[in-house]
Design a protein around this motif. Sequence first.
Motif, PDB file in Angstrom:
ATOM      1  N   ILE A  83       0.861  -1.185   0.000  1.00 19.76           N
ATOM      2  CA  ILE A  83       0.000   0.000   0.000  1.00 19.76           C
ATOM      3  C   ILE A  83       0.898   1.236   0.000  1.00 19.76           C
ATOM      4  CG2 ILE A  83      -1.738   1.323   1.250  1.00 19.76           C
ATOM      5  CD1 ILE A  83      -2.775  -1.286   2.381  1.00 19.76           C
ATOM      6  N   GLY A  84       0.656   2.113  -0.949  1.00 19.46           N
ATOM      7  CA  GLY A  84       1.411   3.356  -1.025  1.00 19.46           C
ATOM      8  C   GLY A  84       0.695   4.477  -0.296  1.00 19.46           C
ATOM      9  N   PHE A  85       1.300   5.646  -0.342  1.00 19.74           N
ATOM     10  CA  PHE A  85       0.758   6.795   0.364  1.00 19.74           C
ATOM     11  C   PHE A  85       0.840   8.011  -0.546  1.00 19.74           C
ATOM     12  CE2 PHE A  85       0.335   9.462   4.199  1.00 19.74           C
ATOM     13  CZ  PHE A  85      -0.616   8.701   4.843  1.00 19.74           C
ATOM     14  N   ASP A  86      -0.178   8.826  -0.558  1.00 15.78           N
ATOM     15  CA  ASP A  86      -0.269  10.079  -1.312  1.00 15.78           C
ATOM     16  C   ASP A  86      -0.623   9.913  -2.788  1.00 15.78           C
ATOM     17  OD1 ASP A  86       0.131  11.542   0.920  1.00 15.78           O
ATOM     18  OD2 ASP A  86       2.215  12.046   0.515  1.00 15.78           O
ATOM     19  N   ASN A  87      -0.955   8.720  -3.226  1.00 17.91           N
ATOM     20  CA  ASN A  87      -1.417   8.475  -4.600  1.00 17.91           C
ATOM     21  C   ASN A  87      -0.468   9.078  -5.641  1.00 17.91           C
ATOM     22  OD1 ASN A  87      -3.076   7.401  -6.572  1.00 17.91           O
ATOM     23  ND2 ASN A  87      -4.496   9.106  -6.557  1.00 17.91           N
ATOM     24  N   HIS A  88       0.795   8.784  -5.495  1.00 19.19           N
ATOM     25  CA  HIS A  88       1.811   9.220  -6.453  1.00 19.19           C
ATOM     26  C   HIS A  88       1.439   8.677  -7.838  1.00 19.19           C
ATOM     27  CE1 HIS A  88       5.696   9.384  -8.497  1.00 19.19           C
ATOM     28  NE2 HIS A  88       6.009  10.334  -7.616  1.00 19.19           N
ATOM     29  N   PRO A  89       1.664   9.423  -8.921  1.00 18.39           N
ATOM     30  CA  PRO A  89       1.314   8.945 -10.262  1.00 18.39           C
ATOM     31  C   PRO A  89       1.919   7.581 -10.599  1.00 18.39           C
ATOM     32  CG  PRO A  89       1.869  11.259 -10.353  1.00 18.39           C
ATOM     33  CD  PRO A  89       2.176  10.800  -8.954  1.00 18.39           C
ATOM     34  N   LEU A  90       3.074   7.275 -10.061  1.00 19.02           N
ATOM     35  CA  LEU A  90       3.694   5.976 -10.318  1.00 19.02           C
ATOM     36  C   LEU A  90       2.872   4.836  -9.728  1.00 19.02           C
ATOM     37  CD1 LEU A  90       6.127   4.685 -11.653  1.00 19.02           C
ATOM     38  CD2 LEU A  90       7.383   4.957  -9.508  1.00 19.02           C
ATOM     39  N   SER A  91       2.160   5.098  -8.622  1.00 20.85           N
ATOM     40  CA  SER A  91       1.345   4.044  -8.019  1.00 20.85           C
ATOM     41  C   SER A  91       0.206   3.623  -8.941  1.00 20.85           C
ATOM     42  CB  SER A  91       0.812   4.470  -6.652  1.00 20.85           C
ATOM     43  OG  SER A  91      -0.080   5.554  -6.776  1.00 20.85           O
ATOM     44  N   SER A  92      -0.310   4.545  -9.710  1.00 24.40           N
ATOM     45  CA  SER A  92      -1.349   4.207 -10.687  1.00 24.40           C
ATOM     46  C   SER A  92      -0.761   3.349 -11.803  1.00 24.40           C
ATOM     47  CB  SER A  92      -1.959   5.480 -11.269  1.00 24.40           C
ATOM     48  OG  SER A  92      -2.913   5.162 -12.246  1.00 24.40           O
ATOM     49  N   TYR A  93       0.398   3.723 -12.289  1.00 25.27           N
ATOM     50  CA  TYR A  93       1.052   2.981 -13.370  1.00 25.27           C
ATOM     51  C   TYR A  93       1.401   1.552 -12.928  1.00 25.27           C
ATOM     52  CZ  TYR A  93       4.612   1.614 -16.740  1.00 25.27           C
ATOM     53  OH  TYR A  93       5.338   0.935 -17.670  1.00 25.27           O
ATOM     54  N   LEU A  94       1.882   1.401 -11.682  1.00 28.13           N
ATOM     55  CA  LEU A  94       2.274   0.090 -11.167  1.00 28.13           C
ATOM     56  C   LEU A  94       1.119  -0.671 -10.530  1.00 28.13           C
ATOM     57  CD1 LEU A  94       5.689   1.069  -9.549  1.00 28.13           C
ATOM     58  CD2 LEU A  94       5.300  -0.092 -11.737  1.00 28.13           C
ATOM     59  N   GLN A  95      -0.068  -0.069 -10.522  1.00 29.94           N
ATOM     60  CA  GLN A  95      -1.269  -0.677  -9.939  1.00 29.94           C
ATOM     61  C   GLN A  95      -1.107  -0.971  -8.438  1.00 29.94           C
ATOM     62  OE1 GLN A  95      -4.454  -1.217 -11.422  1.00 29.94           O
ATOM     63  NE2 GLN A  95      -3.443   0.338 -12.643  1.00 29.94           N
ATOM     64  N   ILE A  96      -0.514  -0.012  -7.711  1.00 25.78           N
ATOM     65  CA  ILE A  96      -0.318  -0.148  -6.270  1.00 25.78           C
ATOM     66  C   ILE A  96      -1.474   0.535  -5.545  1.00 25.78           C
ATOM     67  CG2 ILE A  96       1.158   0.495  -4.317  1.00 25.78           C
ATOM     68  CD1 ILE A  96       3.529   0.341  -6.257  1.00 25.78           C
ATOM     69  N   THR A  97      -2.092  -0.183  -4.637  1.00 23.40           N
ATOM     70  CA  THR A  97      -3.136   0.384  -3.793  1.00 23.40           C
ATOM     71  C   THR A  97      -2.529   1.537  -2.997  1.00 23.40           C
ATOM     72  OG1 THR A  97      -4.272  -1.725  -3.638  1.00 23.40           O
ATOM     73  CG2 THR A  97      -4.699  -0.146  -1.865  1.00 23.40           C
ATOM     74  N   THR A  98      -3.298   2.594  -2.795  1.00 20.78           N
ATOM     75  CA  THR A  98      -2.732   3.769  -2.136  1.00 20.78           C
ATOM     76  C   THR A  98      -3.780   4.503  -1.301  1.00 20.78           C
ATOM     77  OG1 THR A  98      -1.427   5.773  -2.540  1.00 20.78           O
ATOM     78  CG2 THR A  98      -3.168   5.312  -4.094  1.00 20.78           C
ATOM     79  N   ILE A  99      -3.290   5.376  -0.474  1.00 21.83           N
ATOM     80  CA  ILE A  99      -4.140   6.271   0.317  1.00 21.83           C
ATOM     81  C   ILE A  99      -3.877   7.681  -0.180  1.00 21.83           C
ATOM     82  CG2 ILE A  99      -4.575   7.218   2.612  1.00 21.83           C
ATOM     83  CD1 ILE A  99      -3.690   4.462   3.704  1.00 21.83           C
TER      84      ILE A  99
END
Length: 66
Positions: free
Chosen positions: A15-31
């Motif tokens: 789970i990532g934090f701050d919804n960085h644009p890279l998290s969308s590209y890597l399909q990482i769940t985020t807050i």
Amino acid sequence: MIRVKKEEPGDLAIIGFDNHPLSSYLQITTIELPLKEMGETLFTLVGSKAPQKIELSFRFIERKSV
């Protein structure tokens, strides 16, 4: 060194934090935090002498990493 085979998702959740644009590209769940609202709230509280309890909402964005 000990190697352990873990698979994500399944054995491991990321789970990532701050919804960085890279998290969308890597399909990482985020807050996602309301950074603008946090800044505005802080600005209005600067100089306040009485402690205040402030609650802000956040957004949980579930993707493929959980």
